[in-house]
Design a protein around this motif. Structure first.
Motif, short mmCIF file in Angstrom:
data_model
loop_
_atom_site.label_atom_id
_atom_site.label_comp_id
_atom_site.label_asym_id
_atom_site.label_seq_id
_atom_site.Cartn_x
_atom_site.Cartn_y
_atom_site.Cartn_z
N SER A 1 7.20 -5.11 -6.40
CA SER A 1 6.14 -4.18 -5.99
C SER A 1 5.44 -4.68 -4.75
O SER A 1 5.09 -3.89 -3.85
CB SER A 1 5.13 -4.00 -7.14
OG SER A 1 5.76 -3.49 -8.30
N ASN B 1 0.09 7.86 -0.50
CA ASN B 1 0.40 8.17 -1.92
C ASN B 1 1.26 7.07 -2.53
O ASN B 1 1.08 6.67 -3.68
CB ASN B 1 1.11 9.53 -2.00
CG ASN B 1 0.19 10.69 -1.64
OD1 ASN B 1 -1.03 10.59 -1.85
ND2 ASN B 1 0.74 11.78 -1.11
N THR B 2 2.24 6.57 -1.73
CA THR B 2 3.09 5.48 -2.23
C THR B 2 2.26 4.23 -2.51
O THR B 2 2.41 3.57 -3.54
CB THR B 2 4.18 5.16 -1.20
OG1 THR B 2 4.95 6.34 -0.95
CG2 THR B 2 5.11 4.06 -1.72
N SER C 1 -0.89 4.13 -3.17
CA SER C 1 -1.74 4.39 -4.35
C SER C 1 -0.95 4.20 -5.63
O SER C 1 -1.44 3.63 -6.61
CB SER C 1 -2.31 5.81 -4.27
OG SER C 1 -3.11 6.09 -5.40
N ASP C 2 0.32 4.69 -5.62
CA ASP C 2 1.16 4.49 -6.82
C ASP C 2 1.40 3.00 -7.06
O ASP C 2 1.38 2.52 -8.21
CB ASP C 2 2.51 5.21 -6.63
CG ASP C 2 2.34 6.74 -6.61
OD1 ASP C 2 1.30 7.21 -7.13
OD2 ASP C 2 3.22 7.43 -6.06
N ILE C 3 1.64 2.23 -5.99
CA ILE C 3 1.85 0.79 -6.13
C ILE C 3 0.61 0.13 -6.70
O ILE C 3 0.67 -0.76 -7.57
CB ILE C 3 2.23 0.17 -4.77
CG1 ILE C 3 3.62 0.65 -4.34
CG2 ILE C 3 2.22 -1.36 -4.84
CD1 ILE C 3 4.00 0.26 -2.94
N ASP D 1 -1.62 1.53 -8.61
CA ASP D 1 -1.70 1.86 -10.05
C ASP D 1 -0.74 1.00 -10.85
O ASP D 1 -1.08 0.49 -11.94
CB ASP D 1 -1.39 3.35 -10.25
CG ASP D 1 -2.48 4.25 -9.65
OD1 ASP D 1 -3.63 3.75 -9.52
OD2 ASP D 1 -2.20 5.41 -9.30
N GLN D 2 0.51 0.84 -10.33
CA GLN D 2 1.48 0.00 -11.04
C GLN D 2 1.00 -1.45 -11.12
O GLN D 2 1.16 -2.11 -12.14
CB GLN D 2 2.84 0.06 -10.33
CG GLN D 2 3.53 1.44 -10.42
CD GLN D 2 4.85 1.47 -9.66
OE1 GLN D 2 5.24 0.45 -9.10
NE2 GLN D 2 5.51 2.62 -9.65
N LYS E 1 -6.36 0.31 -3.84
CA LYS E 1 -6.70 1.70 -4.16
C LYS E 1 -7.89 2.16 -3.33
O LYS E 1 -7.92 3.28 -2.81
CB LYS E 1 -7.01 1.80 -5.65
CG LYS E 1 -6.94 3.23 -6.18
CD LYS E 1 -6.91 3.24 -7.68
CE LYS E 1 -6.70 4.66 -8.20
NZ LYS E 1 -6.68 4.71 -9.66
N THR F 1 -6.79 2.65 0.12
CA THR F 1 -5.99 3.88 0.21
C THR F 1 -6.89 5.10 0.23
O THR F 1 -6.66 6.06 1.00
CB THR F 1 -5.04 3.95 -0.99
OG1 THR F 1 -4.24 2.77 -1.00
CG2 THR F 1 -4.13 5.15 -0.91
#
Length: 656
Positions: free
Chosen positions: A384, A491-492, A494-496, A498-499, A536, A539
């Motif tokens: 990640s 968005n990518t 932000s997803d990272i 969250d992960q 986050k 982002t």
């Protein structure tokens, strides 16, 4: 040395095994020794007490038998006949028999006056009128007086009646005539060695056991096995045992004997006054050397020491084996934990006994399983992080391109603004020229020529404006497309984030399961969670900046469209001005009307230039906003890059 022992769990376990194993053994051995010593001392005292009692009975029996024998002999008819007939030597065979059988040294006969009549040992009849004294007169005279007074048999203490004679004791019994009157005293002389031989018999198995008689003056009445026979009445027994013997009836003592050797003694009274009727008493003492009495105890002590030595070796061997079984896996585990602390998660504890089901086996298996899970989680976190770094790199490239495009757009807008200002000035000049044409027809040709030149310049400027506007439109459209790419990247990211947040939660859970050993994992999980939250937040900031850029881009697009329309109108006006100037050149006569038309056209052109200037200002403001947004985006990207570097440095310190 003590520090190295305190740091080694194996040394501690071995010491504990020794303490747990040896202290009970030493305590048991010591207790056994002292209990055995007390029991053995009691047994020895009981033994010598029984020997003392037995020999006391033997001595009393011997004395009583001799008294009884003397009494019987004194009451025989032969003795009375011998006294009546004064035929003393006729009893010589009988006396010799008695002396031989019963061990008497002499049998002496005294008359009622205390004069010696006969001595069986010498077979001599003494003349009572002679002045020659018999060697035993001193002793026999005293004994005779006692018997005369009491008329009962009695005995004397062991005495030395002559310096050249051995000590002896004398027993006497009254001799009664047929009429019942006491007319003589019969006396036995018994050598002290007879009693000495009696009590010196070795009835037990003790080499140092000894029994002897002590008189009230504390001198021996019998010799010791360790002394010569002449110790009788010569060796004084000035010990606590002898003193106690004349104070108590019987007892035991642990004391030093007459030789100064530690002995165990048993003593008792012979009770001669009550048993025989004497006015003195003897004490009989039986003793044994402590060294012999406790010989078995010394053997027991040696056996205990040898046994303790063997048990210590066994305990040490078993303790070493057990300590090694316990300490070796713990040392392996502690070494792996140190490797974990250094960031090496490839460490696994070798399971030498895979089927081990105790707490240590469970701990080793749990550690290996936890290490595998954490390696998988760290690998996911590393992937990640790499993805985040790649995305940030793309965002940074796009932001750089956007900043370059915005700079180029700002430069183009500045050029368009300058051109519009020039066009405006040209329009003002054209208006002045038109007025001049109206005031002076003579200068129409020059003004027409100048108007034609100005029109051509206007056409050129308008073409440049058109080109710049097209560039602005293309740049704005490209900027809009790039902002779309930035939104996808955000968005990518932000997803990272969250992960990463979910991964940090899982890591925190695993760290909590690991307990004390998972504190390091918990710190790493907290750092990952913090970085994810920062990602986050960054982002969200980038998304807000991107929204502002999109709004400014939309405004720029609208302003560009309006500028394009205005340019188109300016093109048309320029074409009309050219036609008018051509007509003015052909129709000089119509110069006034043409001048008026030029004036009107210039007014329209001035209005268009004002609108164009305003549009350029709007575009310039939007471009400036785009530049500021791009700068914010670059700052946010730098924060993401720092966060990515932090994540990379954190994950790169671990070996998975």
């Amino acid at each position: 040395m003590f520090r190295s022992i305190s740091k080694s769990i194996m040394a501690k376990l071995i010491i504990q095994f020794f303490i747990v194993g040896i202290i009970p053994l030493i305590g048991m051995g010591t207790l056994t020794y002292y209990l055995s010593k007390d029991a053995m001392q009691t047994a020895v005292f009981n033994h010598i007490t029984s020997v003392n009692s037995m020999q006391k009975v033997q001595v009393l029996g011997f004395l009583k038998d001799r008294i009884k024998n003397l009494t019987l002999l004194s009451r025989t008819q032969h003795i009375r006949a011998m006294l009546s007939n004064q035929t003393y030597q006729e009893m010589s065979p009988i006396f010799e028999y008695y002396m031989k059988v019963f061990g008497y040294n002499d049998i002496i006969l005294l008359n009622e006056e205390g004069q010696t009549l006969y001595s069986a040992a010498k077979n001599i009849e003494y003349d009572i009128n002679s002045e020659v004294k018999v060697e035993t007169d001193i002793v026999t005279k005293g004994l005779w007086e006692k018997i005369i007074n009491t008329e009962i048999p009695t005995m004397t203490d062991i005495i030395k009646y002559q310096n050249d004679k051995a000590p002896a004791l004398f027993m006497g019994a009254p001799v009664f005539a047929d009429t019942g009157e006491m007319n003589a005293v019969l006396i036995y002389q018994i050598n002290a060695t007879r009693i000495n031989a009696l009590i010196s018999e070795k009835t037990g198995m003790d080499e140092s056991r000894d029994t002897y008689l002590v008189g009230p003056d504390l001198y021996m009445r019998s010799s010791s096995r360790f002394l010569e026979n002449d110790a009788i009445l010569k060796q004084k027994v000035n010990t606590r045992t002898a003193t106690q013997a004349f104070k108590k009836r019987f007892g035991t003592e642990r004391d030093k004997d007459y030789r100064g050797i530690d002995v165990l003694s048993a003593y008792s009274h012979l009770e001669l006054p009550t048993k025989i009727g004497t006015d003195f008493d003897w004490a009989i003492i039986t003793k044994v050397d402590e060294s012999e009495a406790f010989a078995l105890l010394e053997k027991l002590e040696k056996n205990i020491i040898y046994g303790l030595g063997i048990l210590i070796i066994l305990v040490g061997t078993v303790g070493f084996i057990q300590s090694r079984m316990i300490a070796k896996p713990i040392n392996e585990l502690s070494y792996r934990i140190v490797m974990l602390n250094d960031g090496d998660f490839t460490a696994e504890v070798p399971l030498t006994h895979p089927n081990r089901s105790d707490e240590i086996g469970l701990l080793l298996k749990t550690f290996n399983d936890g290490s595998k899970k954490f390696r998988l989680q760290m690998k996911s976190l590393l992937d990640s992080t790499n993805l985040l770094v790649t995305s940030i790199t793309r965002i940074s490239t796009t932001a750089s391109q956007l900043a370059t495009s915005a700079s180029e757009t700002s430069s183009s807008i500045s050029e368009v603004t300058t051109t519009a200002e020039e066009v405006k000035q040209t329009s003002q000049v054209a208006s002045e020229k038109a007025d001049y044409v109206a005031r002076s027809a003579d200068s129409t040709t020059r003004i027409s020529y100048a108007g034609k030149q100005a029109t051509e310049n206007t056409m050129i400027g308008i073409d440049r404006i058109r080109e710049e506007m097209n560039h602005i439109a293309e740049g704005t459209v490209q900027l809009s497309g790039q902002t779309k790419s930035i939104e996808d990247i955000i968005n990518t990211v932000s997803d990272i984030a969250d992960q990463s947040n979910i991964l940090s939660v899982n890591a925190a859970i695993e760290a909590a399961k690991a307990g004390e050993h998972g504190k390091g994992f918990a710190v790493v999980a907290q750092e990952v969670k913090t970085l994810a939250n920062q990602s986050k937040e960054a982002t969200n900031q980038v998304r807000e900046i991107l929204g502002d850029i999109q709004k400014a881009t939309a405004t720029a697009v609208m302003a560009t469209e309006r500028g394009t329309k205005t340019v188109a109108e300016a093109v048309e006006l320029s074409e009309q001005a050219g036609d008018a100037i051509d007509r003015l050149s052909n129709r000089v006569t119509e110069s006034s009307e043409a001048a008026m038309q030029i004036t009107a056209s210039n007014q329209q052109q001035l209005s268009g230039m004002d609108q164009l200037a305003q549009a350029m200002e709007s575009i310039n403001d939007a471009t400036q906003q785009n530049l500021e947004g791009v700068k914010h985006l670059e700052d946010a990207i730098k924060g993401l890059e720092e966060m990515a570097q932090t994540l990379t440095s954190v994950t790169s310190s671990y070996k998975i």
